[in-house]
Motif scaffolding. Sequence first.
Motif, PDB file in Angstrom:
ATOM      1  N   PHE A  37       3.346   1.691 -12.111  1.00 31.29           N
ATOM      2  CA  PHE A  37       4.686   1.425 -11.585  1.00 31.29           C
ATOM      3  C   PHE A  37       4.675   1.423 -10.065  1.00 31.29           C
ATOM      4  O   PHE A  37       5.362   0.619  -9.425  1.00 31.29           O
ATOM      5  CB  PHE A  37       5.670   2.490 -12.090  1.00 31.29           C
ATOM      6  CG  PHE A  37       5.878   2.486 -13.579  1.00 31.29           C
ATOM      7  CD1 PHE A  37       6.781   1.622 -14.172  1.00 31.29           C
ATOM      8  CD2 PHE A  37       5.156   3.340 -14.393  1.00 31.29           C
ATOM      9  CE1 PHE A  37       6.977   1.614 -15.547  1.00 31.29           C
ATOM     10  CE2 PHE A  37       5.338   3.346 -15.770  1.00 31.29           C
ATOM     11  CZ  PHE A  37       6.256   2.483 -16.347  1.00 31.29           C
ATOM     12  N   GLU A  38       3.896   2.317  -9.467  1.00 24.98           N
ATOM     13  CA  GLU A  38       3.809   2.396  -8.013  1.00 24.98           C
ATOM     14  C   GLU A  38       3.163   1.146  -7.431  1.00 24.98           C
ATOM     15  O   GLU A  38       3.580   0.647  -6.384  1.00 24.98           O
ATOM     16  CB  GLU A  38       3.010   3.637  -7.601  1.00 24.98           C
ATOM     17  CG  GLU A  38       3.751   4.946  -7.781  1.00 24.98           C
ATOM     18  CD  GLU A  38       4.879   5.112  -6.775  1.00 24.98           C
ATOM     19  OE1 GLU A  38       4.674   4.798  -5.591  1.00 24.98           O
ATOM     20  OE2 GLU A  38       5.967   5.546  -7.189  1.00 24.98           O
ATOM     21  N   THR A  39       2.136   0.635  -8.090  1.00 24.66           N
ATOM     22  CA  THR A  39       1.469  -0.574  -7.614  1.00 24.66           C
ATOM     23  C   THR A  39       2.442  -1.746  -7.569  1.00 24.66           C
ATOM     24  O   THR A  39       2.508  -2.480  -6.575  1.00 24.66           O
ATOM     25  CB  THR A  39       0.275  -0.919  -8.527  1.00 24.66           C
ATOM     26  OG1 THR A  39      -0.640   0.181  -8.544  1.00 24.66           O
ATOM     27  CG2 THR A  39      -0.448  -2.167  -8.042  1.00 24.66           C
ATOM     28  N   VAL A  40       3.209  -1.917  -8.624  1.00 23.71           N
ATOM     29  CA  VAL A  40       4.202  -2.992  -8.684  1.00 23.71           C
ATOM     30  C   VAL A  40       5.285  -2.765  -7.634  1.00 23.71           C
ATOM     31  O   VAL A  40       5.684  -3.685  -6.912  1.00 23.71           O
ATOM     32  CB  VAL A  40       4.818  -3.084 -10.092  1.00 23.71           C
ATOM     33  CG1 VAL A  40       5.945  -4.122 -10.119  1.00 23.71           C
ATOM     34  CG2 VAL A  40       3.747  -3.447 -11.121  1.00 23.71           C
ATOM     35  N   LYS A  41       5.769  -1.543  -7.517  1.00 25.36           N
ATOM     36  CA  LYS A  41       6.842  -1.220  -6.571  1.00 25.36           C
ATOM     37  C   LYS A  41       6.433  -1.527  -5.140  1.00 25.36           C
ATOM     38  O   LYS A  41       7.200  -2.133  -4.375  1.00 25.36           O
ATOM     39  CB  LYS A  41       7.214   0.263  -6.694  1.00 25.36           C
ATOM     40  CG  LYS A  41       8.350   0.702  -5.793  1.00 25.36           C
ATOM     41  CD  LYS A  41       8.399   2.212  -5.634  1.00 25.36           C
ATOM     42  CE  LYS A  41       7.309   2.697  -4.675  1.00 25.36           C
ATOM     43  NZ  LYS A  41       7.433   4.120  -4.329  1.00 25.36           N
ATOM     44  N   VAL A  42       5.219  -1.110  -4.742  1.00 27.38           N
ATOM     45  CA  VAL A  42       4.760  -1.334  -3.367  1.00 27.38           C
ATOM     46  C   VAL A  42       4.656  -2.824  -3.067  1.00 27.38           C
ATOM     47  O   VAL A  42       5.044  -3.279  -1.979  1.00 27.38           O
ATOM     48  CB  VAL A  42       3.408  -0.618  -3.125  1.00 27.38           C
ATOM     49  CG1 VAL A  42       2.795  -1.053  -1.790  1.00 27.38           C
ATOM     50  CG2 VAL A  42       3.594   0.889  -3.141  1.00 27.38           C
TER      51      VAL A  42
END
Length: 294
Positions: free
Chosen positions: A123-128
């Motif tokens: 989720f963090e990869t997509v968010k960034v």
Amino acid sequence: MSGSVTEKLKEGGRQITAGGSAGLVEVCLMYPLDVVKTRLQLGNHDKGMVDCFVKTYKVEGIGGFYKGILPPILAETPKRATKFFTFEQYKTMFTHSDIPMPLTMSFAGLFSGLTEAFVICPFETVKVRLQADRKSTAGQQRSTASMAREIYRTEGFGTSGLYRGLGATLGRHGAWNMVYFGLYHSCKEIIPDAKQNPTANLLGRIGLGFTAGSLASIFNIPFDVAKSRIQGPQPDPLIRKYNGTFQSIALVYKEEGFAALYKGLLPKVMRLGPGGAVMLIVYDEVYAFLKKTT
């Protein structure tokens, strides 16, 4: 025996529900500061937090401050549920007469953060990636699902794809939870009793949660900077400049100086200081309500 099992399941359900509620409330209130923090960490486009706020609003409108919010909303319930639930389990595991209680709380926080990082990393990869997009307005922005599909299609699922930056994510969450839970639970006894002085108790919990969240943010931000550099767009799209956690930290320090490892600190503290207080208050209140009603 069945009664004991039922009570353990109920207790786990309370912890998960209270933790998920705490995360959802915190991210909805504090998310714009996370966007500003990430953009400051990704490069030299802005002179500071205020400049980043102004540019984002001028080019992208109010929606620009909520870019990439869907992954955190989808992730916050399991993320915070994992944080609080696993903290309680690790606390029980590490509790021993020979281990000082502050150390027990810190160890439990560390391992809960490491567990949380595995849940949250994709989720963090997509968010960034979504937050790094400065060109599109909120209406033009790519969807979360579209970005996730592209990362999976072009880079895969592992540590070169959706789990890119796992090491930095482990460092960020492990360090933050270690300080946050260790400090809060070690100092919680100094807060006035809720029954005798409810106002002082509430203010004490808010102050302690704010302090714990702020110090945890200061402690873990070099990992956060490394994570943003690894997961975000590279300066040259054809060459991956930022790879591992400590390689990225060393490279940022070498090229940009020590202060660059603390880029985005102000919006991070402004988010996770109050956010740390919000999470603990919401968790305690929801847990107490569920304890009373279930």
